[in-house]
Design a protein around this motif. Structure first.
Motif, PDB file in Angstrom:
ATOM      1  N   ASP A  30       0.834  -1.205   0.000  1.00 17.17           N
ATOM      2  CA  ASP A  30       0.000   0.000   0.000  1.00 17.17           C
ATOM      3  C   ASP A  30       0.869   1.256   0.000  1.00 17.17           C
ATOM      4  O   ASP A  30       1.828   1.363   0.783  1.00 17.17           O
ATOM      5  CB  ASP A  30      -0.916   0.027   1.229  1.00 17.17           C
ATOM      6  CG  ASP A  30      -2.146  -0.855   1.074  1.00 17.17           C
ATOM      7  OD1 ASP A  30      -2.336  -1.397  -0.028  1.00 17.17           O
ATOM      8  OD2 ASP A  30      -2.910  -1.002   2.046  1.00 17.17           O
ATOM      9  N   LYS A 188      -3.601   4.357  -2.973  1.00 10.08           N
ATOM     10  CA  LYS A 188      -4.800   4.469  -2.131  1.00 10.08           C
ATOM     11  C   LYS A 188      -4.828   5.856  -1.492  1.00 10.08           C
ATOM     12  O   LYS A 188      -3.773   6.433  -1.198  1.00 10.08           O
ATOM     13  CB  LYS A 188      -4.823   3.392  -1.037  1.00 10.08           C
ATOM     14  CG  LYS A 188      -5.050   1.979  -1.570  1.00 10.08           C
ATOM     15  CD  LYS A 188      -5.169   0.967  -0.454  1.00 10.08           C
ATOM     16  CE  LYS A 188      -5.425  -0.426  -1.017  1.00 10.08           C
ATOM     17  NZ  LYS A 188      -5.500  -1.455   0.048  1.00 10.08           N
ATOM     18  N   THR A 201      -9.454   3.292  -3.384  1.00 12.04           N
ATOM     19  CA  THR A 201      -8.362   2.597  -4.054  1.00 12.04           C
ATOM     20  C   THR A 201      -8.076   3.346  -5.355  1.00 12.04           C
ATOM     21  O   THR A 201      -8.644   3.044  -6.407  1.00 12.04           O
ATOM     22  CB  THR A 201      -8.720   1.131  -4.321  1.00 12.04           C
ATOM     23  OG1 THR A 201      -9.065   0.499  -3.080  1.00 12.04           O
ATOM     24  CG2 THR A 201      -7.552   0.384  -4.965  1.00 12.04           C
TER      25      THR A 201
END
Length: 630
Positions: A30, A188, A201
């Protein structure tokens, strides 16, 4: 796979709710950008994730052995520490191929810090932030938590950091105002709004689209709730007249609808034009030179600023951008040359550091030092009203400045500059510490500002949106001129590097200088424009045919919808009555399983039809209301 979980976090400062029972799971790979207006809790969330601050309720659960490194917005440094000793943290080369000294020097050089043995106490604020960033990147980590990593780094450093973070295999969680940086690094976005977290997202560009879709859905849901509430209230009133009993479930639903709340939207900064009229003479720089010791900062620079012109000044840190701004505003004197300012010119200087703020002074008193009343397009308004437009409500106006966040102080300082009613804005790194929503409003305001804007900025998005000409410091005190915004500058620079023809480039600049000199003597302004091709284009006048095609179509009921609208109330009442009868039959046949099963199926089928009719009722009433209001 989740490696870090935020579970039911709540946090309150005084009477202000920062987080209200928020949860989120963070996965391998992420790259998260955190967005929200100043004061919503972006830095607080980073500190909670990094384990430096405890929530009032809830917890953060990390995978065993997870290494988290945190870059604070305002780092603190030990006394007498040198650059290299601080960055390496006293670590020594281990048995693997990791050498902290070598890595530290490489990263420091990329960030423009070449004096590795220098004392940190002797560095500027921007250099200190870059040293802290180097320490964050050097330490081996699984999670990088970065608070404003793009502050105080120039465009080349930002491009290097983008590449570094894109290649970083761990998790990145950051707060930054640099929208190009968010676009190119994040996958994100976490938006903080009114104590809640909204996850997307997406990178920044896609986030804007998804946020607009979410807000539209929220509004549509609220419109539907209001329509259903009106319908339920009508049924309740009608039931009191026509029936002796009401369905318990229906009454419970009515109470739930009543207690529902409308979606809360962020309050936006409201800016209004308060500039002063400008005469023909603007700002003229004649053969300006400045040096410190043996270092030449500005070498023989001349320029006449045109009315309403938007200029961007770029270059590496320490090259002299702020020095040039201070010379224009009269804060510094040039070693050679002179600056001529028109009699009607009124300069508003938004400096990089707002050192004149007294932390003990109240917000309202700080603004009243400039003016009690401000002229706007809507007439004169008070200093207190202007503060409210800049999101300082009644209670915040009597708060000492020391209690404001960095972004709130920056916003307050910006308001003071604008309240001076300038017709020339000198902006030195205006995007530092301003949240993205405020930046967007500021760009809209500057786009309609009737005056000159000269800005130093590392924010590439800001430069692309605002300026029409760029001056770049390119070594030995020389400034080179480029037309367009930052992206245009990059294209021109790329073409110049590929061509390598200095004589052609010099000739082009000479032509531009001559055009500028001619333009300075002309009356009127030079509004912001794009390429020369765009300037020559005339607006197209739509033909009568295209105008008719683009006319908004008036809403109206079809014949079928009109008939349905007139009868649907009776149909719904009939279905309600049928359900009541079926329920009574089911009570009578409670011991007859076969009959009970049959009645239960009929009731379920009737309830399904009723639900569909209710949805249709909401649509038809919503359409009727829009027809009445058009």
């Amino acid at each position: 796979m989740n490696v870090l979980n935020i579970e039911h976090i709540s946090k309150v400062f005084g009477e202000k709710v920062i987080f209200d029972d928020v949860s989120y799971g963070i996965h391998d790979g992420d790259k998260i950008g955190i967005i929200g207006i100043n004061g919503t809790g972006k830095t607080t969330l980073l500190k909670i994730i990094a384990g430096l601050e405890e929530p009032d309720e809830g917890q953060v659960i990390c995978q065993n052995g997870l290494r988290i490194t945190y870059l604070p917005q305002n780092p603190e440094f030990p006394a007498r520490a040198t650059v290299l000793s601080y960055v390496t943290g006293g670590q020594e080369k281990d048995s693997t191929d990791w050498n902290p000294d070598s890595d530290a020097k490489t990263i420091l050089n990329h960030l423009g810090i070449t004096e590795h043995a220098a004392l940190i106490s002797q560095l500027s604020g921007g250099q200190k932030k870059r040293v802290a960033l180097a320490k964050t990147l050097v330490n081996p980590a699984d999670v990088l938590v970065l608070d404003e990593p793009t502050n105080h780094i120039d465009n080349e450093m930002a491009a290097w950091l983008e590449d570094y973070l894109n290649r970083f295999r761990g998790i990145v969680i950051m707060v930054t105002h640099d929208r190009y940086f968010l676009d190119r690094v994040t996958n994100k976005i976490l938006e903080i709004s009114h104590g809640k977290l909204y996850a997307y997202t997406a990178n920044y560009s896609r986030f804007l689209e998804m946020k607009a879709e979410r807000e539209e859905m929220d509004l549509a849901t609220e419109r539907k709730r209001q329509s259903v509430l009106r319908m339920e209230l009508e049924w309740a009133k009608r039931g009191c007249r026509a029936r002796t009993t009401k369905q318990k479930a229906r009454l419970e639903r009515l109470e739930a609808l009543k207690s529902g709340s409308a979606p809360v939207r962020d309050t936006m900064v409201e800016m209004d034009s308060v500039e002063t009229r400008m005469g023909k003479k603007t700002i003229e720089l004649h053969h300006i030179s400045k040096q410190y010791g043996d270092k030449i900062i500005i070498r023989d620079f001349s320029y006449i600023v045109l009315k309403n012109q938007r200029l961007g000044i770029i270059g590496p840190n320490g090259c002299g951008k702020s020095t040039l701004m201070k010379i224009i505003t009269g804060v510094l004197k040039p070693d050679n040359g002179n600056v001529e300012i028109g009699e009607t010119v009124r300069i508003g200087y938004f400096a990089q550091e707002e050192t004149q703020m007294d932390g003990r002074q109240r917000v309202i008193d700080y603004i009243k030092e400039t003016a009690e009343y401000v002229p706007t397009k809507d007439g004169h308004i008070t200093a207190s009203q202007m503060l409210e437009r800049f999101l300082f409500d009644g209670s915040m106006q009597y708060t000492p400045i020391a209690k404001l966040s960095g972004g709130e102080r920056r916003r307050l300082y910006l308001l003071k500059v604008l309240m001076e009613a300038p017709n020339v804005l000198i902006l030195d790194e205006p995007t530092n510490d301003l949240d993205i929503p405020t930046l967007t409003i500021l760009e809209d305001y500057l786009d309609s500002f009737s005056g000159i804007i000269i800005t130093v900025s590392h924010d590439r998005y800001f430069l692309d949106n605002l300026v029409e000409r760029i001056f770049a410091f390119e070594g030995s005190g020389f400034l080179k001129q480029y037309e367009g915004g930052y992206s245009d500058y990059l294209e021109a620079k790329k073409a110049w590097n590929a061509q390598g023809d200095a004589r052609t480039f010099s000739a082009i600049n000479t032509v531009l200088d001559n055009q500028n000199a001619l333009g300075a003597g002309m009356a009127g302004g030079n509004k912001k424009s794009g390429s020369s091709e765009k300037k020559d284009q005339q607006p197209k006048v739509p033909s009568e045919k295209s105008w008719k095609q683009n006319q908004p179509t008036k809403l109206k009921f079809s014949y079928k919808e009109q008939r349905e609208f007139e009868t649907i109330d009776e149909e719904i009442a009939g279905l309600e009555e049928k359900i009541g009868i079926l329920e009574q039959e089911m009570m009578k046949n409670a011991t007859n399983s076969a009959r009970l099963s049959e009645l239960s199926a009929q009731k379920e089928e009737t309830e399904q039809v009723l639900e569909e009719k209710m949805e249709r009722w909401v649509y038809l009433n919503d359409l009727a209301e829009r027809i009445r209001n058009q």
